[in-house]
Design a protein around this motif. Structure first.
Motif, PDB file in Angstrom:
ATOM      1  N   MET A  95      -1.542   5.225  -6.725  1.00 22.69           N
ATOM      2  CA  MET A  95      -0.833   4.852  -5.492  1.00 22.69           C
ATOM      3  C   MET A  95      -1.745   4.064  -4.557  1.00 22.69           C
ATOM      4  O   MET A  95      -1.335   3.082  -3.950  1.00 22.69           O
ATOM      5  N   SER A  96      -3.005   4.493  -4.416  1.00 25.08           N
ATOM      6  CA  SER A  96      -3.888   3.776  -3.513  1.00 25.08           C
ATOM      7  C   SER A  96      -4.175   2.371  -4.041  1.00 25.08           C
ATOM      8  O   SER A  96      -4.242   1.434  -3.253  1.00 25.08           O
ATOM      9  N   TYR A  97      -4.316   2.218  -5.348  1.00 28.25           N
ATOM     10  CA  TYR A  97      -4.550   0.881  -5.894  1.00 28.25           C
ATOM     11  C   TYR A  97      -3.365  -0.038  -5.612  1.00 28.25           C
ATOM     12  O   TYR A  97      -3.535  -1.134  -5.085  1.00 28.25           O
ATOM     13  N   PHE A  98      -2.155   0.416  -5.954  1.00 26.12           N
ATOM     14  CA  PHE A  98      -0.984  -0.441  -5.792  1.00 26.12           C
ATOM     15  C   PHE A  98      -0.638  -0.678  -4.320  1.00 26.12           C
ATOM     16  O   PHE A  98      -0.314  -1.808  -3.936  1.00 26.12           O
ATOM     17  N   LEU A  99      -0.702   0.361  -3.515  1.00 22.00           N
ATOM     18  CA  LEU A  99      -0.363   0.187  -2.104  1.00 22.00           C
ATOM     19  C   LEU A  99      -1.413  -0.632  -1.355  1.00 22.00           C
ATOM     20  O   LEU A  99      -1.078  -1.397  -0.451  1.00 22.00           O
ATOM     21  N   THR A 100      -2.687  -0.487  -1.730  1.00 25.81           N
ATOM     22  CA  THR A 100      -3.723  -1.306  -1.100  1.00 25.81           C
ATOM     23  C   THR A 100      -3.569  -2.760  -1.518  1.00 25.81           C
ATOM     24  O   THR A 100      -3.746  -3.671  -0.700  1.00 25.81           O
ATOM     25  N   TYR A 101      -3.241  -2.991  -2.765  1.00 29.54           N
ATOM     26  CA  TYR A 101      -2.994  -4.359  -3.231  1.00 29.54           C
ATOM     27  C   TYR A 101      -1.798  -4.976  -2.507  1.00 29.54           C
ATOM     28  O   TYR A 101      -1.812  -6.146  -2.138  1.00 29.54           O
ATOM     29  N   TRP A 102      -0.762  -4.157  -2.269  1.00 29.89           N
ATOM     30  CA  TRP A 102       0.481  -4.651  -1.659  1.00 29.89           C
ATOM     31  C   TRP A 102       0.362  -4.763  -0.140  1.00 29.89           C
ATOM     32  O   TRP A 102       0.788  -5.755   0.445  1.00 29.89           O
ATOM     33  N   GLN A 103      -0.222  -3.755   0.544  1.00 31.01           N
ATOM     34  CA  GLN A 103      -0.236  -3.707   1.999  1.00 31.01           C
ATOM     35  C   GLN A 103      -1.627  -3.825   2.625  1.00 31.01           C
ATOM     36  O   GLN A 103      -1.756  -3.727   3.833  1.00 31.01           O
ATOM     37  N   GLY A 104      -2.664  -3.926   1.839  1.00 33.68           N
ATOM     38  CA  GLY A 104      -4.011  -3.978   2.391  1.00 33.68           C
ATOM     39  C   GLY A 104      -4.473  -2.583   2.796  1.00 33.68           C
ATOM     40  O   GLY A 104      -4.141  -1.588   2.163  1.00 33.68           O
ATOM     41  N   SER A 105      -5.245  -2.525   3.882  1.00 33.97           N
ATOM     42  CA  SER A 105      -5.803  -1.237   4.297  1.00 33.97           C
ATOM     43  C   SER A 105      -4.724  -0.253   4.742  1.00 33.97           C
ATOM     44  O   SER A 105      -4.901   0.958   4.629  1.00 33.97           O
ATOM     45  N   ILE A 106      -3.609  -0.753   5.235  1.00 30.72           N
ATOM     46  CA  ILE A 106      -2.491   0.124   5.614  1.00 30.72           C
ATOM     47  C   ILE A 106      -1.955   0.854   4.376  1.00 30.72           C
ATOM     48  O   ILE A 106      -1.529   2.006   4.454  1.00 30.72           O
ATOM     49  N   GLY A 107      -1.989   0.200   3.235  1.00 35.91           N
ATOM     50  CA  GLY A 107      -1.535   0.825   2.003  1.00 35.91           C
ATOM     51  C   GLY A 107      -2.356   2.045   1.636  1.00 35.91           C
ATOM     52  O   GLY A 107      -1.833   3.012   1.078  1.00 35.91           O
ATOM     53  N   PHE A 108      -3.655   2.009   1.960  1.00 38.40           N
ATOM     54  CA  PHE A 108      -4.498   3.172   1.680  1.00 38.40           C
ATOM     55  C   PHE A 108      -4.087   4.358   2.553  1.00 38.40           C
ATOM     56  O   PHE A 108      -4.082   5.499   2.104  1.00 38.40           O
ATOM     57  N   ILE A 109      -3.713   4.084   3.790  1.00 39.32           N
ATOM     58  CA  ILE A 109      -3.215   5.141   4.677  1.00 39.32           C
ATOM     59  C   ILE A 109      -1.915   5.708   4.126  1.00 39.32           C
ATOM     60  O   ILE A 109      -1.727   6.929   4.092  1.00 39.32           O
TER      61      ILE A 109
END
Length: 134
Positions: free
Chosen positions: A11-25
């Motif tokens: 999830m952190s890989y895909f969401l960070t790729y998609w949303q940047g640092s907000i994806g990690f949150i």
């Protein structure tokens, strides 16, 4: 736990790729939600055969739920009609509406959540009153 960690990494890989640092949150929020759900499920299964129901303490009273909903709707409507562009009087009325909703919510908590109030009085407030006497 290994599976939850793997899901978090994906999830952190895909969401960070998609949303940047907000994806990690978002991935951390998702991870915490999954861990909470897993813990609740484990506790439920562990006490399934027992007469004890520890998860019942998580449920709030229906009256408190109604007060939360009414307060949310009231403050939302107040924000739309009174907040920010209608002058200082409207802002003050909006703050007063929020204060009334807050007081109503606290009063409802005080009268419906007696175990919580007892816990706060015996464990938290008593600690500070004893420290104040020293």
């Amino acid at each position: 736990m290994l599976a939850l960690s793997f899901v978090f990494l994906c999830m952190s890989y895909f969401l960070t790729y998609w949303q940047g640092s907000i994806g990690f949150i978002f991935a951390n929020c998702f991870n915490m939600g999954i861990r909470i759900a897993h813990s609740i499920h484990y506790i439920y299964r562990y006490f399934e055969e027992s007469p004890y129901r520890p998860l019942k303490g998580l449920l709030i009273s229906p009256l408190l739920t109604v007060v939360y909903v009414i307060s949310g709707i009231t403050t939302g409507v107040s924000e739309v009609f009174l907040c920010c562009d209608n002058g200082w009087i409207a802002r003050l009325i909006h703050v007063a509406v929020g204060a009334v909703c807050f007081i109503a919510t606290l009063a409802t908590i005080f009268f419906t959540e007696t175990k919580l109030i007892y816990f706060v009085r015996t464990h938290i407030l008593s600690r500070y009153s004893k420290e104040g006497l020293k």
